[in-house]
Write a protein that holds these residues in place. Sequence first.
Motif, PDB file in Angstrom:
ATOM      1  N   VAL A 183      22.170  26.801  15.300  1.00 22.68           N
ATOM      2  CA  VAL A 183      23.025  25.802  14.640  1.00 22.68           C
ATOM      3  C   VAL A 183      23.060  24.506  15.444  1.00 22.68           C
ATOM      4  N   TYR A 184      23.310  24.618  16.753  1.00 23.58           N
ATOM      5  CA  TYR A 184      23.417  23.407  17.585  1.00 23.58           C
ATOM      6  C   TYR A 184      22.096  22.637  17.624  1.00 23.58           C
ATOM      7  N   LEU A 185      20.998  23.349  17.785  1.00 27.06           N
ATOM      8  CA  LEU A 185      19.690  22.691  17.860  1.00 27.06           C
ATOM      9  C   LEU A 185      19.323  22.025  16.535  1.00 27.06           C
ATOM     10  N   SER A 186      19.644  22.674  15.434  1.00 30.83           N
ATOM     11  CA  SER A 186      19.366  22.089  14.115  1.00 30.83           C
ATOM     12  C   SER A 186      20.183  20.823  13.899  1.00 30.83           C
ATOM     13  N   PHE A 187      21.454  20.875  14.254  1.00 31.36           N
ATOM     14  CA  PHE A 187      22.320  19.691  14.117  1.00 31.36           C
ATOM     15  C   PHE A 187      21.820  18.535  14.983  1.00 31.36           C
ATOM     16  N   LEU A 188      21.345  18.852  16.195  1.00 27.62           N
ATOM     17  CA  LEU A 188      20.831  17.809  17.077  1.00 27.62           C
ATOM     18  C   LEU A 188      19.588  17.143  16.491  1.00 27.62           C
ATOM     19  N   THR A 189      18.708  17.931  15.930  1.00 20.02           N
ATOM     20  CA  THR A 189      17.502  17.381  15.294  1.00 20.02           C
ATOM     21  C   THR A 189      17.880  16.421  14.163  1.00 20.02           C
ATOM     22  N   ILE A 190      18.788  16.867  13.303  1.00 14.90           N
ATOM     23  CA  ILE A 190      19.219  16.035  12.169  1.00 14.90           C
ATOM     24  C   ILE A 190      19.904  14.770  12.667  1.00 14.90           C
ATOM     25  N   LEU A 191      20.796  14.915  13.659  1.00 13.80           N
ATOM     26  CA  LEU A 191      21.543  13.770  14.186  1.00 13.80           C
ATOM     27  C   LEU A 191      20.610  12.690  14.735  1.00 13.80           C
ATOM     28  N   ILE A 192      19.667  13.077  15.584  1.00 11.08           N
ATOM     29  CA  ILE A 192      18.771  12.103  16.224  1.00 11.08           C
ATOM     30  C   ILE A 192      17.833  11.457  15.197  1.00 11.08           C
ATOM     31  N   ALA A 193      17.317  12.281  14.249  1.00  6.71           N
ATOM     32  CA  ALA A 193      16.422  11.744  13.222  1.00  6.71           C
ATOM     33  C   ALA A 193      17.154  10.769  12.293  1.00  6.71           C
ATOM     34  N   VAL A 194      18.372  11.108  11.911  1.00  5.51           N
ATOM     35  CA  VAL A 194      19.158  10.210  11.045  1.00  5.51           C
ATOM     36  C   VAL A 194      19.479   8.914  11.778  1.00  5.51           C
ATOM     37  N   MET A 253       8.769  10.221  30.848  1.00  4.24           N
ATOM     38  CA  MET A 253       8.127   9.934  29.559  1.00  4.24           C
ATOM     39  C   MET A 253       8.697   8.699  28.886  1.00  4.24           C
ATOM     40  N   LEU A 254      10.007   8.457  29.116  1.00  2.00           N
ATOM     41  CA  LEU A 254      10.650   7.355  28.403  1.00  2.00           C
ATOM     42  C   LEU A 254       9.965   6.025  28.671  1.00  2.00           C
ATOM     43  N   GLY A 255       9.632   5.771  29.943  1.00  2.00           N
ATOM     44  CA  GLY A 255       8.978   4.509  30.276  1.00  2.00           C
ATOM     45  C   GLY A 255       7.678   4.330  29.513  1.00  2.00           C
ATOM     46  N   VAL A 256       6.893   5.413  29.407  1.00  2.00           N
ATOM     47  CA  VAL A 256       5.616   5.366  28.694  1.00  2.00           C
ATOM     48  C   VAL A 256       5.849   5.173  27.195  1.00  2.00           C
ATOM     49  N   LEU A 257       6.788   5.941  26.625  1.00  2.00           N
ATOM     50  CA  LEU A 257       7.075   5.850  25.189  1.00  2.00           C
ATOM     51  C   LEU A 257       7.557   4.463  24.804  1.00  2.00           C
ATOM     52  N   LYS A 258       8.498   3.916  25.611  1.00  2.00           N
ATOM     53  CA  LYS A 258       9.073   2.617  25.259  1.00  2.00           C
ATOM     54  C   LYS A 258       8.058   1.492  25.424  1.00  2.00           C
ATOM     55  N   THR A 259       7.131   1.654  26.353  1.00  2.00           N
ATOM     56  CA  THR A 259       6.093   0.638  26.553  1.00  2.00           C
ATOM     57  C   THR A 259       5.147   0.572  25.351  1.00  2.00           C
ATOM     58  N   ASN A 260       4.945   1.713  24.688  1.00  3.45           N
ATOM     59  CA  ASN A 260       3.958   1.788  23.613  1.00  3.45           C
ATOM     60  C   ASN A 260       4.542   1.835  22.198  1.00  3.45           C
ATOM     61  N   PHE A 261       5.823   2.180  22.080  1.00  2.83           N
ATOM     62  CA  PHE A 261       6.426   2.321  20.755  1.00  2.83           C
ATOM     63  C   PHE A 261       7.783   1.628  20.699  1.00  2.83           C
ATOM     64  N   ASN A 262       8.276   1.393  19.480  1.00  6.03           N
ATOM     65  CA  ASN A 262       9.612   0.818  19.325  1.00  6.03           C
ATOM     66  C   ASN A 262      10.662   1.924  19.438  1.00  6.03           C
ATOM     67  N   GLU A 275      12.778   3.173  17.315  1.00 11.81           N
ATOM     68  CA  GLU A 275      12.842   4.133  16.214  1.00 11.81           C
ATOM     69  C   GLU A 275      11.879   5.302  16.431  1.00 11.81           C
ATOM     70  N   ILE A 276      10.656   4.981  16.849  1.00  8.26           N
ATOM     71  CA  ILE A 276       9.654   6.032  17.104  1.00  8.26           C
ATOM     72  C   ILE A 276      10.070   6.891  18.291  1.00  8.26           C
ATOM     73  N   VAL A 277      10.633   6.261  19.323  1.00  9.53           N
ATOM     74  CA  VAL A 277      11.093   7.013  20.501  1.00  9.53           C
ATOM     75  C   VAL A 277      12.128   8.060  20.093  1.00  9.53           C
ATOM     76  N   PHE A 278      13.090   7.652  19.257  1.00 18.46           N
ATOM     77  CA  PHE A 278      14.121   8.601  18.808  1.00 18.46           C
ATOM     78  C   PHE A 278      13.514   9.730  17.971  1.00 18.46           C
ATOM     79  N   LEU A 279      12.558   9.418  17.124  1.00 22.80           N
ATOM     80  CA  LEU A 279      11.928  10.451  16.295  1.00 22.80           C
ATOM     81  C   LEU A 279      11.147  11.451  17.140  1.00 22.80           C
ATOM     82  N   VAL A 280      10.497  10.974  18.206  1.00 23.19           N
ATOM     83  CA  VAL A 280       9.794  11.882  19.127  1.00 23.19           C
ATOM     84  C   VAL A 280      10.801  12.825  19.783  1.00 23.19           C
ATOM     85  N   ILE A 281      11.939  12.280  20.191  1.00 24.54           N
ATOM     86  CA  ILE A 281      12.976  13.101  20.833  1.00 24.54           C
ATOM     87  C   ILE A 281      13.486  14.179  19.876  1.00 24.54           C
ATOM     88  N   ALA A 282      13.593  13.832  18.588  1.00 19.55           N
ATOM     89  CA  ALA A 282      14.119  14.779  17.595  1.00 19.55           C
ATOM     90  C   ALA A 282      13.242  16.016  17.431  1.00 19.55           C
TER      91      ALA A 282
END
Length: 454
Positions: free
Chosen positions: A319-330, A396-405, A407-414
């Motif tokens: 339940v918690y993991l599913s809610f986290l996925t939905i929260l970050i993606a939304v 990873m964040l430094g690499v992700l933010k350097t290459n993506f905006n 919105e994409i960073v949050f979707l990767v985290i989700a």
Amino acid sequence: MAKETTIKKTRLGRALTDNALTRYITFSALYIAQGIPEGITYFAIPAWLAMNGKSAMEIAAYVGVIGIPWSFKIIIAPLMDRFTLLAMGRKRPWVIFGQLGLIISFLIIGFVPDPLNNLSALMTAGFFISFFGAFQDVATDGMAVDVIPENEQARANGLMWGTKTIGISSSLIIGTWLINNFGFSTAISSLSIAVATIMLFPIYFRERPGEKTMPWTNGKVSPDSKQTQLKSWKQIFRSLYKVVRLKSSLVFAFGIFAVGLMFGLIDTLLPIFSIQELGWTNSSFSNVFSITTVVGGFLGMFIGGYLVDYFGKIKMLSVYLSFLTILIAVFASLNNLWSNNIIIYAFILSYYTLYTFLCIAMFASAMHLCWKTVAATQFTLYMALSNMGRAAGAAMLGVLKTNFNWEIVFLVIALMPVIMVILIQFINFKKHRVAVDSFVILKHTVVAPHVIKD
């Protein structure tokens, strides 16, 4: 009369094995002690660096370095399972040592000259805070697995994680205010007083009745501690291998690493995102973070453990993991509303409430998977994997933010919690406990002839 005396000793005794309230208070205090340096090093300092114009790459490098010692826990834990002053308890001497090192290293970081332009020294000092924080954490968790009964584990983890969250939040808001008003050195050094005060708890309380409070005081080795303590490296690693190779242990290990990636990414992202993208100050970030995480901490303390006990570990993890996925993606899809502070507040509050609940369920699950014979090492293996994920996520964040905006960073985290949701469906706690109990029976069967012979 004798019965009444026994009850009175149980209620007022200083032994953790005798009294539930004593256990709850002591472990809650020790988790506050872990939260104080974490709030400063992981949140207050990155926010302060972001406010002073440091790049996402520089801040991510700092967080990545201070996260490394938490991966060393797997090296520290076998030492604690193998060596101890057994007359003081199996893990309590190590708790005291770790707490002392935490106080000293916490003071040292306050003496780093010109920390804004001396990031290498800041990283080094932060590294040692994390090292002793990890040291204290391993010993505390090992002691918790040893003395907390199975039926109290979820409730105890609720209190421990709730109080840790409060420690993180309080140190963040107080530390940020002190940095802004009195300077970096005074702020960091003054907070070591709180860490030192908490050291009184492991000094005062014993693990088991009759043990020594300190090496020079009266007391003796507890029979329970003597029976559980392993006396050779071969025993430790053979026992660890037997329990870790079980399917549920392996599945949980992979899952907890994936969730660690999410924790590291979000923790490193938030101060940078809120200050450099949204234009907040470090004070604004610390206030919002502290208030929302304290709310999450209180909810975790009072209902997090209860929910795990009532509905079961696998169900609540899912339940918690599913809610986290939905929260970050939304949240990623609502980028046009990021200028609305209410949306940001709601996201941070929801994330850290779910984070607290998830940690309670994960720690209760990890404790349930542990074999007490190698509790510190096994539990630490799980936590080391989670912290390796955190450190990797921060880097990873430094690499992700350097290459993506963003919105994409949050979707990767989700995606990270999705991996663990899938994996935990293959965990069977009942079969795992049956297997672990068979190890205990086999161990006693092997030992019994020697006992008779002697």
